[in-house]
Scaffold this active site. Sequence first.
Site, PDB file in Angstrom:
ATOM      1  N   TYR A 156       0.834  -1.200   0.000  1.00 26.16           N
ATOM      2  CA  TYR A 156       0.000   0.000   0.000  1.00 26.16           C
ATOM      3  C   TYR A 156       0.873   1.257   0.000  1.00 26.16           C
ATOM      4  O   TYR A 156       0.669   2.181  -0.796  1.00 26.16           O
ATOM      5  CB  TYR A 156      -0.919  -0.009   1.214  1.00 26.16           C
ATOM      6  CG  TYR A 156      -1.825   1.189   1.299  1.00 26.16           C
ATOM      7  CD1 TYR A 156      -2.987   1.255   0.537  1.00 26.16           C
ATOM      8  CD2 TYR A 156      -1.534   2.256   2.140  1.00 26.16           C
ATOM      9  CE1 TYR A 156      -3.825   2.360   0.601  1.00 26.16           C
ATOM     10  CE2 TYR A 156      -2.373   3.356   2.215  1.00 26.16           C
ATOM     11  CZ  TYR A 156      -3.515   3.403   1.446  1.00 26.16           C
ATOM     12  OH  TYR A 156      -4.333   4.504   1.517  1.00 26.16           O
ATOM     13  N   LYS A 160       1.276   4.125  -3.001  1.00 17.13           N
ATOM     14  CA  LYS A 160       0.902   5.520  -2.792  1.00 17.13           C
ATOM     15  C   LYS A 160       2.101   6.455  -2.968  1.00 17.13           C
ATOM     16  O   LYS A 160       1.935   7.608  -3.402  1.00 17.13           O
ATOM     17  CB  LYS A 160       0.269   5.689  -1.413  1.00 17.13           C
ATOM     18  CG  LYS A 160      -1.073   4.984  -1.272  1.00 17.13           C
ATOM     19  CD  LYS A 160      -2.091   5.471  -2.295  1.00 17.13           C
ATOM     20  CE  LYS A 160      -3.456   4.857  -2.093  1.00 17.13           C
ATOM     21  NZ  LYS A 160      -4.449   5.365  -3.066  1.00 17.13           N
TER      22      LYS A 160
END
Length: 251
Positions: A156, A160
Amino acid sequence: MGRLNGKVALITGAAGGQGAVEAEFFAREGAKVVVADLKQDEVNAVVERIEQAGGEALGLELNVAEEAAWEAGMDSIRQRFGGLDVLVNNAGILSLPGISKIELAEWDQVISVNQTGVLLGLKFGTAIMREGGRGGSIINLSSTYAHLGSGGAVAYQASKAAVFIMTKTAAVEFAADGIRVNSVAPGIIETPMTREVLAAAGPSHPDITRTPLQRAGQPHEVANAVLFLASDEASYITGEELMVDGGRTIA
């Protein structure tokens, strides 16, 4: 009211949570909204709410990780609305394992949605905007975890962080076309994606205890930031990342 009058806006991951709130906010401000997601029943429900409130919307089944899906989606937008002015790359999935525990299949899935999905959105979104010749605005959803270590959530966070730098690269590449590209980096936001994690820890969740405002954010607080960047009020802003994090990254 009317901050997006005359604009066509596509929001990915808009079947629920933050994306659905963004879609309804945009429609309220006068945009014709393309509600895109894989969850067709929930997409239809968002479209119905927008139409019942007097807005105009198109539901679109879109797998953001597939190039052919983007091509078909852009064709549907051309046929219905003639072009595109705003794209919100909102679709994303959460993954919690750190480096030592993550399986490669999970890594690949997160990267395909959170990173490749944004890349394809930028590629096809800018193409249709350039056809129209009137510029546009793209808002990518990043995260404060593009800038913070956590000891976990490696896929994740990596995805990002990629969104953060792709935003700046795209802002330079498409500036001559009048296309602005910015990102919004939420902190801990109470959505269906995070609700279970937040409920398990309660107020002692580290993302809350380390946030100066001492609470989770709400989807509408992110949607307001996205709306600002989509509107002409942000006409001289590009390549920036707007933190919506209750002060998490300054503490």
